[in-house]
Scaffold this motif. Structure first.
Motif, short mmCIF file in Angstrom:
data_model
loop_
_atom_site.label_atom_id
_atom_site.label_comp_id
_atom_site.label_asym_id
_atom_site.label_seq_id
_atom_site.Cartn_x
_atom_site.Cartn_y
_atom_site.Cartn_z
N ALA A 235 0.84 -1.21 0.00
CA ALA A 235 0.00 0.00 0.00
C ALA A 235 0.87 1.25 0.00
O ALA A 235 0.59 2.22 -0.72
CB ALA A 235 -0.94 0.00 1.22
N ASP B 111 -4.35 0.05 -9.47
CA ASP B 111 -3.78 -1.02 -8.63
C ASP B 111 -4.06 -0.76 -7.15
O ASP B 111 -4.40 -1.68 -6.41
CB ASP B 111 -2.27 -1.15 -8.87
CG ASP B 111 -1.93 -1.91 -10.14
OD1 ASP B 111 -2.83 -2.55 -10.74
OD2 ASP B 111 -0.75 -1.85 -10.55
N LEU C 93 -6.53 1.01 -5.76
CA LEU C 93 -7.96 0.81 -5.48
C LEU C 93 -8.31 -0.67 -5.50
O LEU C 93 -9.05 -1.15 -4.64
CB LEU C 93 -8.81 1.60 -6.48
CG LEU C 93 -8.70 3.12 -6.36
CD1 LEU C 93 -9.37 3.80 -7.54
CD2 LEU C 93 -9.24 3.63 -5.04
N ALA C 94 -7.76 -1.42 -6.45
CA ALA C 94 -8.03 -2.86 -6.53
C ALA C 94 -7.49 -3.59 -5.31
O ALA C 94 -8.04 -4.61 -4.90
CB ALA C 94 -7.43 -3.45 -7.81
N ALA C 95 -6.42 -3.06 -4.71
CA ALA C 95 -5.81 -3.68 -3.53
C ALA C 95 -6.50 -3.23 -2.24
O ALA C 95 -6.08 -3.62 -1.15
CB ALA C 95 -4.33 -3.35 -3.48
N GLY C 96 -7.53 -2.40 -2.35
CA GLY C 96 -8.29 -2.01 -1.17
C GLY C 96 -8.02 -0.61 -0.64
O GLY C 96 -8.58 -0.21 0.38
N GLU C 97 -7.17 0.15 -1.32
CA GLU C 97 -6.93 1.53 -0.90
C GLU C 97 -8.23 2.32 -1.07
O GLU C 97 -9.01 2.03 -1.97
CB GLU C 97 -5.81 2.15 -1.74
CG GLU C 97 -5.39 3.54 -1.32
CD GLU C 97 -4.88 3.61 0.11
OE1 GLU C 97 -5.67 4.01 1.01
OE2 GLU C 97 -3.71 3.26 0.35
N SER C 98 -8.46 3.31 -0.21
CA SER C 98 -9.69 4.09 -0.32
C SER C 98 -9.56 5.16 -1.40
O SER C 98 -8.48 5.71 -1.63
CB SER C 98 -10.03 4.76 1.03
OG SER C 98 -9.16 5.85 1.28
#
Length: 168
Positions: A45, A70, A72-77
């Protein structure tokens, strides 16, 4: 709600100047090697935040497209990604460690301002162990290589899907 009506056409995408990967394959492969080696041991992240911030500073639309997707797909807001462009006014969205990394990213990216100030380096050194700091510097240097390739060759943003170039 979008400001674009059905009859409003978007501007045409620019055409890439060249396919550097095909024309200089050994160099491209070496930069991929830098990419893989640079992020070893770092929080993914944090790596994406660094890549996004350097790409904002360098105006690399292709890398912004890739690394925001990438992240956002990894869960970043969405909020943290959007606020990164104004991180100094949005400090409360990030940890002190992330802020130190973002500040170091700007200092290393914008060397035309002179040099990396001692206080910026010291803040980063206070939040990262020495080996981790070395990796962070490597990530910053590597995204700057990619940005310079993307901007110079006019790589066209908008076609990347998350994980498309996944390696190491």
């Amino acid at each position: 709600m979008s400001n674009h009506s059905a009859s409003t056409a978007l501007a045409a995408a620019h055409t890439p100047r060249m396919q550097l990967a095909k024309l200089a394959p050994e160099f491209y492969k070496a930069v991929i090697g830098l990419e893989i080696a640079s992020k070893k041991g770092l929080d993914p992240a944090l790596v994406e935040l660094v890549k996004i911030r350097a790409s904002q500073v360098n105006h690399c639309a292709f890398c912004l497209d890739m690394h925001t997707k990438d992240a956002l797909a990894a869960g970043e807001s969405v909020e943290r990604v959007v606020q990164l462009a104004a991180w100094e006014e949005s400090r409360h969205f990030y940890t002190e460690k992330e802020l130190a990394a973002i500040e170091l990213t700007e200092a290393v990216t914008v060397l035309t301002d002179g040099f990396v100030p001692d206080e910026v380096y010291a803040r980063a050194a206070a939040h990262f162990e020495e080996a981790e700091l070395a990796q962070l510097i490597a990530v910053i240097a590597t995204i700057n290589v990619w940005n310079r390739i993307g901007v110079t060759t006019r790589s066209t943003p908008g076609h990347y899907t998350p994980g498309q170039y996944q390696q190491g």
